[in-house]
Design an enzyme around this catalytic site. Structure first.
Site, PDB file in Angstrom:
ATOM      1  CD1 TRP A 100     -99.236 -60.306  50.536  1.00 27.77           C
ATOM      2  CD2 TRP A 100     -97.272 -58.934  50.389  1.00 27.77           C
ATOM      3  NE1 TRP A 100     -99.537 -59.184  49.384  1.00 27.77           N
ATOM      4  CE2 TRP A 100     -98.273 -58.457  49.376  1.00 27.77           C
ATOM      5  CE3 TRP A 100     -96.425 -58.378  50.465  1.00 27.77           C
ATOM      6  CZ2 TRP A 100     -97.829 -57.540  48.574  1.00 27.77           C
ATOM      7  CZ3 TRP A 100     -95.794 -57.370  49.499  1.00 27.77           C
ATOM      8  CH2 TRP A 100     -96.867 -56.882  48.665  1.00 27.77           C
ATOM      9  CG  ASP A 167     -99.329 -58.787  56.796  1.00 26.78           C
ATOM     10  OD1 ASP A 167    -100.166 -57.604  56.792  1.00 26.78           O
ATOM     11  OD2 ASP A 167     -98.641 -59.183  55.960  1.00 26.78           O
ATOM     12  CE  LYS A 191    -102.225 -54.278  49.565  1.00 24.05           C
ATOM     13  NZ  LYS A 191    -101.368 -54.954  50.512  1.00 24.05           N
TER      14      LYS A 191
HETATM   15  C1  PLP Z   1     -99.976 -55.387  50.379  1.00 23.59           C
HETATM   16  C2  PLP Z   1     -99.677 -56.284  51.504  1.00 23.59           C
HETATM   17  C3  PLP Z   1     -98.384 -56.110  52.162  1.00 23.59           C
HETATM   18  C4  PLP Z   1     -97.333 -55.063  51.670  1.00 23.59           C
HETATM   19  O1  PLP Z   1     -97.684 -53.758  52.071  1.00 23.59           O
HETATM   20  P1  PLP Z   1     -96.842 -52.493  51.778  1.00 23.59           P
HETATM   21  O2  PLP Z   1     -97.582 -51.316  52.696  1.00 23.59           O
HETATM   22  O3  PLP Z   1     -97.031 -51.940  50.278  1.00 23.59           O
HETATM   23  O4  PLP Z   1     -95.511 -52.664  52.090  1.00 23.59           O
HETATM   24  C5  PLP Z   1     -97.916 -56.905  53.131  1.00 23.59           C
HETATM   25  N1  PLP Z   1     -98.848 -57.854  53.588  1.00 23.59           N
HETATM   26  C6  PLP Z   1     -99.998 -58.110  53.101  1.00 23.59           C
HETATM   27  C7  PLP Z   1    -101.032 -59.126  53.458  1.00 23.59           C
HETATM   28  C8  PLP Z   1    -100.655 -57.203  52.126  1.00 23.59           C
HETATM   29  O5  PLP Z   1    -101.620 -57.473  51.321  1.00 23.59           O
END
Ligand code: PLP
Length: 350
Positions: A100, A167, A191
């Protein structure tokens, strides 16, 4: 229904009571005799849902009036470019800690210079780089708090004199943190906080307005801040689900949630460490309490293990296709009973 132990990495397990509230609202939203997904987002009922979903984020994170909270679409992946488009004028510092982070770096490079101040790519992202230097002339520093795929997690965040952008998609609301150290936090909901389809962004006031480029309306944070996330139609169902999860989190408090998350992770890592057949794949001090990655020393037995898990109603254990092995995602809503069920399968596997 049989109880399935849901270790999915995302979309992921939600509290049963949140799912029930969503079902109820789909049938009859706030006694309107209409479904949540067929009423105006500008109805007073939905405006109040959005208001509460924003208010609870600040309350749980203990943030004051100097922060804005918005819900956007496009997933965390759109934040990779939006953060850079809104904040990057000359150069930004990034850590490269996994899949990511790499994607965030790729997008940022389209808007300015990117310096990688810490990377764990040399060891397949199995640890968190530390002790790096972030000089004062960066526009911001970007990091990924929890690396969902490789299973590492930042335990502390570097002190720096530039805005801290994080993030937090896969460990948001999983532990107590001093959230005031961050200037921008983003997280895809699916998540640890709700259904897929919305992305939480928390922004410190004063952070914006420092880039000279034209920012397209929909990609400008100020557009969404000034319209309380209602510039255009928000993802009403996903925001409702987040609001319900936030109520569930607020009732318990982050301290209680963190304690259970630590206990669940300890039980699982303990078994992996003490079992001759299995081993963890990440540096012990950087282990994630959300995504626990491990392998069978004899990988010819992977399919046997997956079928033993399936027999015990354990779902979502297969590792990400880029790393193989196994991954148990043990987000907030997963109970200790599910971790115990997995530990019992690991113990019995000979
Ligand atoms: C799943 C994830 C993403 C991507 O998320 P989307 O909402 O599918 O774009 C980005 N960063 C991390 C750390 C993730 O676990």
């Amino acid at each position: 229904m049989t109880k399935v132990h849901n270790f999915s990495a995302g979309p992921a397990i939600l509290p049963q009571e949140v799912i029930q509230s969503c079902i109820d609202a789909l049938q009859n939203f706030e006694n309107t005799d209409l479904s949540l997904i067929e009423v105006s987002h500008r109805s007073k009922e939905f405006v109040s849902v959005m208001g509460e979903a924003c208010h609870l984020v600040k309350k749980i994170m203990k943030l004051g009036g100097d922060y804005e909270v918005i819900y956007l679409q496009g997933g965390a992946s759109t934040q990779f470019l939006m953060t850079a488009m809104n904040l990057l004028e000359k150069k930004a510092a990034f850590t490269n800690t996994g899949t990511w982070a790499k994607k965030a770096i790729k997008e940022a490079k389209a808007f300015g210079n990117v310096d990688i101040v810490g990377s764990s790519e040399d060891k397949n992202f199995s640890y968190i780089p530390k002790d790096f230097d972030i000089s004062d002339d960066y526009d911001y520093f970007h990091c990924t708090s929890n690396n969902t795929i490789s299973g590492t997690q930042m335990q502390t965040f570097p002190e720096c004199n530039v805005p801290l952008v994080c993030d937090m998609s896969s460990d948001i609301f999983s532990r107590e943190l001093d959230f005031t150290q961050f200037d921008l936090i983003y997280a895809g909901a699916q998540k640890n906080m709700g259904p897929a389809g919305t992305t939480l962004v928390v922004i410190k006031k004063g952070l914006l307005g420092n880039v000279t480029r034209y920012i397209p309306t929909m990609l400008d944070y100020n557009t969404h801040i000034s319209k309380d996330s209602m510039f255009n139609t928000p993802s009403v169902f996903a925001v409702y689900g987040c609001m319900q999860t936030l109520r569930w989190i607020d009732k318990q408090g982050l301290a209680t949630i963190e304690k259970l998350n630590t206990q669940k992770a300890d039980v699982l890592y303990n078994e992996i460490d003490n079992n001759d057949l299995f081993e963890g794949t990440t540096a012990v001090e950087d282990r994630s309490k959300m995504n626990i990655t491990f392998v069978l020393k004899d990988d010819s037995r992977n399919e046997d293990f997956l079928s033993a898990c399936a027999d015990a109603n354990i779902s979502g254990i297969k590792g990400h296709r880029s790393v193989g092995g196994f991954r148990a995602s043990i987000y907030n809503a997963l109970g200790l009973d599910s971790v115990t069920a997995l530990v019992n399968v690991i113990k019995a596997f000979k």
